[in-house]
Scaffold this active site. Structure first.
Site, PDB file in Angstrom:
ATOM      1  N   MET A 116     -12.003   4.164  -1.126  1.00  0.00           N
ATOM      2  CA  MET A 116     -12.939   4.475   0.201  1.00  0.00           C
ATOM      3  C   MET A 116     -13.578   5.546   0.019  1.00  0.00           C
ATOM      4  SD  MET A 116      -9.766   3.008   2.566  1.00  0.00           S
ATOM      5  CE  MET A 116      -8.618   3.350   1.440  1.00  0.00           C
ATOM      6  N   MET A 129     -11.272  -6.229   5.084  1.00  0.00           N
ATOM      7  CA  MET A 129     -10.641  -5.176   5.836  1.00  0.00           C
ATOM      8  C   MET A 129     -10.237  -5.914   7.241  1.00  0.00           C
ATOM      9  SD  MET A 129     -10.127  -2.619   4.089  1.00  0.00           S
ATOM     10  CE  MET A 129      -9.408  -1.704   5.253  1.00  0.00           C
ATOM     11  N   HIS A 162      -1.135  -1.497  -4.343  1.00  0.00           N
ATOM     12  CA  HIS A 162      -2.389  -1.031  -3.767  1.00  0.00           C
ATOM     13  C   HIS A 162      -2.385   0.396  -3.738  1.00  0.00           C
ATOM     14  CE1 HIS A 162      -5.854  -2.104  -1.304  1.00  0.00           C
ATOM     15  NE2 HIS A 162      -5.728  -1.480  -0.634  1.00  0.00           N
ATOM     16  N   HIS A 167      -8.375   0.918  -4.291  1.00  0.00           N
ATOM     17  CA  HIS A 167      -9.319   0.397  -3.415  1.00  0.00           C
ATOM     18  C   HIS A 167      -9.712   1.978  -3.131  1.00  0.00           C
ATOM     19  CE1 HIS A 167      -9.566  -0.327   1.099  1.00  0.00           C
ATOM     20  NE2 HIS A 167     -10.683  -0.433   0.508  1.00  0.00           N
ATOM     21  N   ASP A 201      -6.604  -6.487   4.053  1.00  0.00           N
ATOM     22  CA  ASP A 201      -5.966  -5.024   4.127  1.00  0.00           C
ATOM     23  C   ASP A 201      -5.868  -4.618   5.562  1.00  0.00           C
ATOM     24  OD1 ASP A 201      -5.220  -2.682   3.498  1.00  0.00           O
ATOM     25  OD2 ASP A 201      -6.692  -2.087   2.259  1.00  0.00           O
ATOM     26  N   ASP A 241      -4.647   3.254  -2.272  1.00  0.00           N
ATOM     27  CA  ASP A 241      -5.893   3.640  -1.359  1.00  0.00           C
ATOM     28  C   ASP A 241      -6.095   5.162  -1.648  1.00  0.00           C
ATOM     29  OD1 ASP A 241      -5.924   1.325   0.538  1.00  0.00           O
ATOM     30  OD2 ASP A 241      -4.214   1.886   0.970  1.00  0.00           O
ATOM     31  N   SER A 272       0.848  -1.238   0.075  1.00  0.00           N
ATOM     32  CA  SER A 272      -0.028   0.105  -0.013  1.00  0.00           C
ATOM     33  C   SER A 272       0.910   1.211  -0.102  1.00  0.00           C
ATOM     34  CB  SER A 272      -0.807   0.117   1.234  1.00  0.00           C
ATOM     35  OG  SER A 272      -1.513   1.281   1.521  1.00  0.00           O
ATOM     36  N   MET A 314      -9.012   7.914  -0.391  1.00  0.00           N
ATOM     37  CA  MET A 314      -9.899   8.483   0.580  1.00  0.00           C
ATOM     38  C   MET A 314     -10.388   9.828   0.203  1.00  0.00           C
ATOM     39  SD  MET A 314      -7.416   6.949   3.496  1.00  0.00           S
ATOM     40  CE  MET A 314      -6.763   5.310   3.783  1.00  0.00           C
TER      41      MET A 314
HETATM   42  C1  DX5 Z   1      -6.650   1.511   5.318  1.00  0.00           C
HETATM   43  C2  DX5 Z   1      -6.002   1.308   3.961  1.00  0.00           C
HETATM   44  C3  DX5 Z   1      -4.967   0.176   4.079  1.00  0.00           C
HETATM   45  C4  DX5 Z   1      -3.859   0.482   4.843  1.00  0.00           C
HETATM   46  C5  DX5 Z   1      -2.918  -0.489   5.007  1.00  0.00           C
HETATM   47  O1  DX5 Z   1      -7.820   2.096   5.183  1.00  0.00           O
HETATM   48  O2  DX5 Z   1      -7.001   0.605   3.001  1.00  0.00           O
HETATM   49  O3  DX5 Z   1      -4.551  -0.166   2.618  1.00  0.00           O
HETATM   50  O4  DX5 Z   1      -2.841   1.555   4.035  1.00  0.00           O
HETATM   51  O5  DX5 Z   1      -1.717   0.195   5.919  1.00  0.00           O
HETATM   52  P1  DX5 Z   1      -1.095  -0.919   7.022  1.00  0.00           P
HETATM   53  O6  DX5 Z   1      -0.532  -1.987   6.430  1.00  0.00           O
HETATM   54  O7  DX5 Z   1      -0.075  -0.077   7.873  1.00  0.00           O
HETATM   55  O8  DX5 Z   1      -2.125  -1.477   8.067  1.00  0.00           O
HETATM   56 ZN    ZN Z   2      -6.414  -0.229   1.038  1.00  0.00          ZN
END
Ligand code: DX5
Ligand code: ZN
Length: 228
Positions: free
Chosen positions: A70, A139, A34, A68, A177, A36, A9, A38
């Site tokens: 969110m 998750m 990956h 991903h 994840d 992310d 990620s 947000m």
């Molecule tokens: C959380 C993200 C993850 C996050 C994982 O909302 O979807 O992908 O970056 O990070 P670690 O491995 O540090 O928990």
């Molecule tokens: Zn993620």
């Protein structure tokens, strides 16, 4: 085909050198990147949009990129992420009004589709769309931040999801994840996951080659345990 897919990620990468850091984890032996996304609405944080994805493609990152989302709503940004170079697009079923329509939209734009499950989201959302999925994301933390602790209830959920996939003879990636580290990845793999998102557990190390080698060793260990 590899048994296990490592998906760093890049939320935990150095944003000032994102291209370089991303290329380094690919060179060290990652399978997917990956990405992310947000929006400070579906989750209480802001991260990256399609322009950053496009920049990574322009920087010549050719590895598959697993986006991903969110975000809420979902549909309006799917064409932009597809055009920017996404390989997989994964979303949360609570964040869209019509799950099947969103899956169709992702496919229509030439990407593979994934459905993400928060720790408290039941797997029944799989019931009528299972065959349309390329990836199921479980998750193991509540989404929104990197570097949180892995929730142990995830083990049971992974076993349930693995059984659903296998009972239906489907070739769906089962991704986990949140909070994945060197010291729990073998047990996670043993519970049925075959793709592992790792943020802080990878990027906090200065030598990516070494940590990825260690992770692969743990995964091989889980694999040999599962076939004996
Ligand atoms: C959380 C993200 C993850 C996050 C994982 O909302 O979807 O992908 O970056 O990070 P670690 O491995 O540090 O928990
Ligand atoms: Zn993620």
């Amino acid at each position: 085909m590899k048994n296990f897919f490592l998906a760093p990620s890049i939320l935990s990468a150095d944003f000032a050198r994102l291209g370089e850091d991303t290329q380094k984890v690919i060179d060290a032996g990652s399978d997917l990147i990956h990405f992310d996304v947000m929006d400070n609405h579906y989750v209480p944080n802001l991260s990256m949009g399609p322009m950053i994805l496009e920049s990574l493609r322009k920087y010549n990152i050719t590895a598959p990129i697993d986006v991903h989302l969110m975000i809420e709503p979902v549909d309006s940004l799917i064409p932009q992420f597809a055009r920017a170079g996404a390989t997989f697009i994964t979303f949360h079923p609570e964040a869209t009004k019509h799950v099947e329509r969103t899956l169709h939209l992702i496919k229509e734009h030439g990407c593979k589709a994934g459905l993400a499950f928060n720790p408290a989201t039941p797997l029944c959302f799989l019931d009528y769309v299972l065959e349309k999925l390329d990836l199921i994301l479980i998750m193991s933390v509540n989404p929104g931040f990197g570097n949180q602790s892995f929730l142990p209830s995830t083990f049971n959920k992974l076993r349930k999801a693995r059984k659903i996939i296998d009972d239906n003879f489907l070739d769906i990636i089962l991704q986990v994840d949140g909070g994945v580290k060197l010291d729990n990845i073998a047990e996670i793999a043993f519970s049925g996951a075959n793709s592992f998102v790792i943020g802080s557990g990878l990027f906090k190390h200065s030598n990516y080659d070494n940590i990825i080698k260690e992770i692969r060793k743990e995964l091989n260990h889980a694999h040999s345990k599962s076939i004996h």
